[in-house]
Design an enzyme around this catalytic site. Structure first.
Site, PDB file in Angstrom:
ATOM      1  N   ASP A  22       0.834  -1.208   0.000  1.00  0.00           N
ATOM      2  CA  ASP A  22       0.000   0.000   0.000  1.00  0.00           C
ATOM      3  C   ASP A  22       0.871   1.261   0.000  1.00  0.00           C
ATOM      4  OD1 ASP A  22      -2.360   1.421   0.063  1.00  0.00           O
ATOM      5  OD2 ASP A  22      -3.191   0.336   1.767  1.00  0.00           O
ATOM      6  N   ASP A  30     -10.381   2.151  -3.875  1.00  0.00           N
ATOM      7  CA  ASP A  30     -10.936   1.798  -2.570  1.00  0.00           C
ATOM      8  C   ASP A  30     -12.455   1.785  -2.621  1.00  0.00           C
ATOM      9  OD1 ASP A  30      -8.584   1.481  -1.311  1.00  0.00           O
ATOM     10  OD2 ASP A  30      -8.645   3.318  -0.137  1.00  0.00           O
TER      11      ASP A  30
HETATM   12  C1  DGJ Z   1      -5.911   1.785   1.704  1.00  0.00           C
HETATM   13  C2  DGJ Z   1      -6.220   0.578   0.873  1.00  0.00           C
HETATM   14  O1  DGJ Z   1      -6.566   0.938  -0.413  1.00  0.00           O
HETATM   15  C3  DGJ Z   1      -7.278  -0.240   1.593  1.00  0.00           C
HETATM   16  O2  DGJ Z   1      -7.664  -1.317   0.793  1.00  0.00           O
HETATM   17  C4  DGJ Z   1      -6.705  -0.699   2.888  1.00  0.00           C
HETATM   18  O3  DGJ Z   1      -5.619  -1.558   2.670  1.00  0.00           O
HETATM   19  C5  DGJ Z   1      -6.265   0.495   3.725  1.00  0.00           C
HETATM   20  N1  DGJ Z   1      -5.396   1.365   2.982  1.00  0.00           N
HETATM   21  C6  DGJ Z   1      -5.577   0.052   4.969  1.00  0.00           C
HETATM   22  O4  DGJ Z   1      -5.053   1.098   5.673  1.00  0.00           O
END
Ligand code: DGJ
Length: 720
Positions: free
Chosen positions: A458, A523
């Site tokens: 991430d 997301d």
């Molecule tokens: C952002 C990501 O896109 C989510 O899927 C998740 O992993 C969160 N971060 C976790 O902090």
């Protein structure tokens, strides 16, 4: 006075590159770099070079220059009657070196490839430009700039690819967006002047590094369409310009921050690769070309071949930071029962990270949750025959972390100014060897010790005033260091897969895809949004590398409630995931989810290798699909977004099947018939199916039972 085609500008050689359906023509002249003469549908094998030279020799206006030069070469620079947006901006400390007039020193051609060496002895600059065009019809340009002078060269811009578009192709589609709204195509019409799209954050939610272009009549399936993409995960710049004489050019390249590239004498700058394609089959044709090229030339699978993409369960939306080892094991049990093949533990498993304010960077198991580390959970997952995946965000730290307390000097920020945080976190300088060594050692050991098969990598904030310890801009070297770290982990763990996530789709470009095996498109897991995001994203990347998850309803982000069938129908075309708590699913939903996962597994060999199809349909509905390469199978999604404009929606017309062949078309289980008094034919679709020819399905079309807004059906066609 020189005229076009005479004197120093006389043509010396016609150069051509051919793909399957496209041709690039260049004209080498006695002076300058080769001119881009044509890029479009494939031309006949034999071309009279003299005739092409004649075609590319316009008159010169009255008050025009006396030394004629073509306007569009493979690299346009300042000088030599070039008033267009320059592809190279550089200068030397004494103010010289700001113009460039490259002379072609050598031209090497081989089937599908052309290498141009250019030298400007006055400015002390050398370029090498390699252009390839292969069977997939994607132009790949790689170029380097070398400082042949005796003083440092400060480079402010060095583009990666330069393209000539036909004058009528000034209708652009720009993939703008923001967090949770990635790939939001916006139309821009260019009549005269420039269109500049810059992303300066090292993440590309705001502008994906790609663009589409076409004429006013280009559609998904007809008309000439053009697409360009920069393979780079840092800041970038896409520029289109219509010159005063009507010519239209497009370039893609990095966005460089001041002082990022200062080449010492003899040093070379390698620009990120640029990719471009064109198609007479509309935007869908470009999508097919890009997907095919990404499969053949960008993505590197462990072991050299893609294995079936394992259906995964990601713990994030089902648990967030509320992690409990025993409960996670029970979730893994339930996931295995659903048919899940990879269990991924997301954020919150390490250090003091119980929310997003602290602990980021402390890559050791949170002993309060996992008293014996992650190995017991990993073993539990593996015992079900599933793979184990783990979340990391290695380029970041919370200021409230052991890592930051021990290494405050690792932060990227301007010393003396207040530290700028975002999501309560800072970026650490992974271009430092000690930092990348530290990260490699920590992660690599856990991959071995905890038997990690997959990393979700991430990256949850933009780079803001990203200065290294010396105060220099460090945007570019951060990306290069990331690629090196990914490669190092792959080398050490040849079976490891990595997902590139950056708060969703902030790092979904081919630069990242060349070093990872999955990208998280957004997301936003709400099905109506995902329908649009995936539709746009699949114009650049193939579905099998895009994470598409079925999550809870109502959705956490927009509060919308949708049926499980709708969410599943949209997700199964990509790399399928489940992002919910399987222990809280009602029994009926569990049963249906299991059936959808089974359907996905049955269809994924075609979904993840075939040709992308996008129908030209009415605005309230999206029809898209995948046909197998031999056109014997077609899998389609018909998704109703809003009410149709009339009582009866338009007949469903499916592109991409062989016109003469007969197909049996069905609506596979677990889908069931809806609508009001469905016709006999419609009932058959949900039973043994209808037999129709490809032409009937693409030209005449058929009626599905009425679909309510936010409902969808998956259709399956098999040649008989
Ligand atoms: C952002 C990501 O896109 C989510 O899927 C998740 O992993 C969160 N971060 C976790 O902090």
């Amino acid at each position: 006075m020189e005229r076009a085609g005479s004197g120093a500008s006389s043509p010396t050689r016609l150069l051509r590159l051919d793909g399957t359906a496209t041709t690039l023509l260049l004209i080498a002249r006695r002076t300058g770099l080769p001119e881009i003469a044509y890029w479009g549908t494939r031309l006949p094998q034999t071309l009279d070079a003299e005739a092409v030279f004649a075609l590319r020799a316009p008159d010169t206006p009255n008050n025009g220059p006396d030394n004629w030069r073509p306007l569009i070469t493979v690299l346009d620079t300042i000088g030599q009657w070039n008033f267009d947006l320059p592809g190279l901006l550089a200068d030397r400390p004494d103010g010289t070196g700001w113009t460039a007039d490259f002379q072609t020193k050598s031209l090497e051609t081989s089937p599908g490839a052309l290498t141009v060496h250019g030298l400007d002895e006055i400015s002390g600059l050398e370029v090498e430009i390699i252009i390839t065009l292969g069977l997939e019809d994607v132009l790949c340009t790689r170029q380097t700039l070398t400082n042949r002078g005796t003083t440092p060269l400060n480079v402010q811009r060095f583009i990666s690819g330069n393209y000539l578009l036909p004058e009528n192709a000034g209708e652009f589609r720009v993939a703008h967006g923001s967090w949770a709204r990635e790939f939001d195509f916006q139309p821009v019409s260019l009549t005269q002047g420039g269109l500049v799209i810059e992303s300066r954050r090292n993440r590309s939610h705001d502008h994906y590094p790609a663009i589409l272009a076409g004429t006013s009549s280009t559609s998904q399936n007809s008309g000439m369409a053009y697409a360009a993409h920069l393979g780079w995960s840092g800041s970038h710049r896409i520029a289109a310009e219509r010159m005063e004489d009507g010519r239209l050019r497009l370039s893609v390249g990095e966005y460089l921050y001041p002082g990022e590239v200062i080449l010492a004498p003899g040093e070379t700058l390698t620009a990120p690769p640029a990719y471009a394609t064109c198609s007479s089959e509309g935007y869908a044709g470009c999508a097919r070309a890009f997907q095919a090229y990404a499969r053949s030339s960008i993505i590197r699978w462990p072991g050299g071949r893609m294995k079936p993409r394992p259906v995964l369960l990601n713990s994030w939306e089902g648990n967030y930071f509320d992690l409990d080892e025993r409960r996670l094991m029970r979730e893994a049990d339930a996931a295995a029962e659903l048919g899940v093949e990879r269990f991924v533990l997301d954020d919150g498993w390490f250090g003091s990270r119980r929310d997003d304010t602290k602990g980021l960077g402390d890559w050791f198991a949170a002993l309060a949750i996992f008293p014996n580390g992650l190995r017991p959970l990993s073993d539990h997952v593996h015992a079900h025959g599933m793979q184990f995946g783990l979340w990391y965000e290695p380029e970041m730290a919370n200021p409230n972390s052991d890592l930051y307390r021990q290494h405050p000097d690792w932060a990227l920020h301007v010393r003396g100014r207040p530290m700028l945080t975002s999501r309560q976190q800072i970026v650490i300088d992974i271009s430092r060897k000690d930092v990348s060594d530290y990260l490699f050692a920590a992660i690599s050991k856990q991959v071995t010790d905890w038997r990690i098969d997959y990393i979700k990598w991430d990256f949850n904030r933009d780079l803001i005033e990203a200065a290294d310890a010396q105060g220099r801009a460090a945007y570019r070297k951060q990306v290069l260091a990331l690629y090196a770290l990914w490669d190092r982990l792959h080398e050490a763990h040849p079976e490891l897969e990595i997902e590139s996530c950056a708060s969703g789709g902030g790092r979904a470009d081919w630069g990242a895809l060349a070093h990872t095996q999955r990208i998280w498109l957004s997301d936003n897991t709400s099905a109506p949004s995902r329908l649009r995001i995936q539709n746009a994203g699949w114009h650049f990347v193939p579905p099998e590398v895009t994470g598409c998850h079925i999550s809870h309803s109502p959705n956490w982000m927009d509060g919308l409630s949708t049926t499980l069938d709708y969410r599943a129908a949209i997700a199964i075309f990509g790399h399928l995931g489940v992002e919910l708590d399987p222990l809280t699913l009602p029994a009926d939903e569990s049963r249906r989810l299991k059936a959808w996962i089974a359907l996905h597994k049955r269809l994924r060999p075609v979904l993840h290798s075939g040709n992308a199809q996008f129908a030209d349909d009415e605005p309230a509905r999206i029809i898209r699909g995948v046909t197998s390469r031999d056109a014997s199978t077609g899998i389609y999604l018909v998704a109703q977004e809003n009410w149709p404009p009339s009582r009866l929606p338009a007949p469903v017309r499916l592109p991409g099947l062989a016109r003469e062949r007969l197909y049996r078309i069905t609506v596979p289980a677990p889908q069931t018939i809806g609508g009001h008094r469905p016709s006999d034919a419609q009932q058959k679709l949900f039973g043994d199916g209808l037999v129709l020819s490809g032409a009937m399905m693409s030209d005449i079309g058929f009626y599905l039972p009425a679909l309510q807004p936010q409902s969808a059906l998956v259709l399956e066609c098999h040649a008989i």
